[in-house]
Design an enzyme around this catalytic site. Sequence first.
Site, PDB file in Angstrom:
ATOM      1  N   HIS A 240       0.756  -1.292  -0.096  1.00 43.91           N
ATOM      2  CA  HIS A 240       0.100  -0.004  -0.029  1.00 43.91           C
ATOM      3  C   HIS A 240       0.726   1.179   0.001  1.00 43.91           C
ATOM      4  CE1 HIS A 240      -3.104  -2.844   1.414  1.00 43.91           C
ATOM      5  NE2 HIS A 240      -2.426  -3.185   2.217  1.00 43.91           N
TER       6      HIS A 240
HETATM    7  C1  BDR Z   1      -2.263   0.532   5.757  1.00 42.50           C
HETATM    8  O1  BDR Z   1      -2.531   0.132   6.999  1.00 42.50           O
HETATM    9  C2  BDR Z   1      -1.166  -0.504   7.362  1.00 42.50           C
HETATM   10  O2  BDR Z   1      -1.301  -1.711   8.041  1.00 42.50           O
HETATM   11  C3  BDR Z   1      -0.272  -0.393   6.097  1.00 42.50           C
HETATM   12  O3  BDR Z   1       0.999  -0.230   6.696  1.00 42.50           O
HETATM   13  C4  BDR Z   1      -0.879   0.609   5.342  1.00 42.50           C
HETATM   14  O4  BDR Z   1      -0.584   1.959   5.301  1.00 42.50           O
HETATM   15  C5  BDR Z   1      -3.022  -0.357   4.906  1.00 42.50           C
HETATM   16  O5  BDR Z   1      -4.584  -0.387   5.142  1.00 42.50           O
END
Ligand code: BDR
Length: 314
Positions: A240
């Site tokens: 992400h």
């Molecule tokens: C986001 O949540 C975190 O667990 C990850 O680092 C990312 O920023 C994804 O939903």
Amino acid sequence: MDILLDCDPGLDDAVAIAVAARFSNLLAVTTVGGNVGLDHTTANALAVLDLLGRPDVPVHSGHDETIRGDIPIRATEFHGRTGTGSIELPRSVRAPDSLDAVGFLAKTIRSHDGVQPLWLVASGPLTNVAYLASSAPDAFAKLDGISWMGGSATYGNATPGAEFNAFTDPEAAQIVFAAGHSNLIMSGLHLTHTVLLDRLWIDRFTAEVAGSSTAVFAEMLDYYERSQRAVTTIAGAAVHDAVAVAVATHPQLFEAQRYAVEVMTDSGAARGMTLVDRRPYRVKAPANCSVVDAADGAALAALIWESLLPPGIH
Ligand code: BDR
Ligand code: CA
């Protein structure tokens, strides 16, 4: 391009740091509590910069508690207890340069000479960014862009409707969305779940960096892919946070449109949802955000690959 990266490493945040270090002039990393507590996110940011051969990049730690003052849920099912899966990174000999990330951000933005565009990329809960918007609105407005990984225009991951970064501190997200920045960009879960590093990619990358100083990134991605496969039906690791960095550094790889986005801060089932007003109506609330809806996933995977090669091989 100059980048300030506010993050909560976190396995995909670690990749985001690598992409920012490779494709921008990374001025500093600031840390926030999120995937794991602030002590871990700060130690991980320092360790990741060491692995990348970038101990010159300053690290300032910020807020662990949310705007409401609570310690939020953590994302240990994806990132492990310390934020780097089962991998223990060599601890940095450095300490954070300050414990005042927000003050540091305000000062750095105010004194920025404007020769290069200055972007803030946020890949965790928006707690630090909300404090910046409220305590230093002039600095917040001076940023050329703010790229956030968070929210969703479809389903969530922390709850059916809410994405983790938005759900962790919805009040902070609401402050940032209401602050009226002219170039706020949201890469939500609806997008980042389409940018995947699959098992084949990870195995090839593991072979490529075997025995090198960045082999540990292959281990982290391997853990991350397995943890996502255990929890979701998605065929690969969704990195992400690297997407939000690339939105700033490689905007040509994305499609976005401006919408009005509201963050739900009530305590019911919708808490933390980002409500994107996609109605095809002529009259509706003014847009406050660009929502990224499509990405060139193959090009992004190539950028990530390049970012994670050992220093000197680029
Ligand atoms: C986001 O949540 C975190 O667990 C990850 O680092 C990312 O920023 C994804 O939903
Ligand atoms: Ca993150």
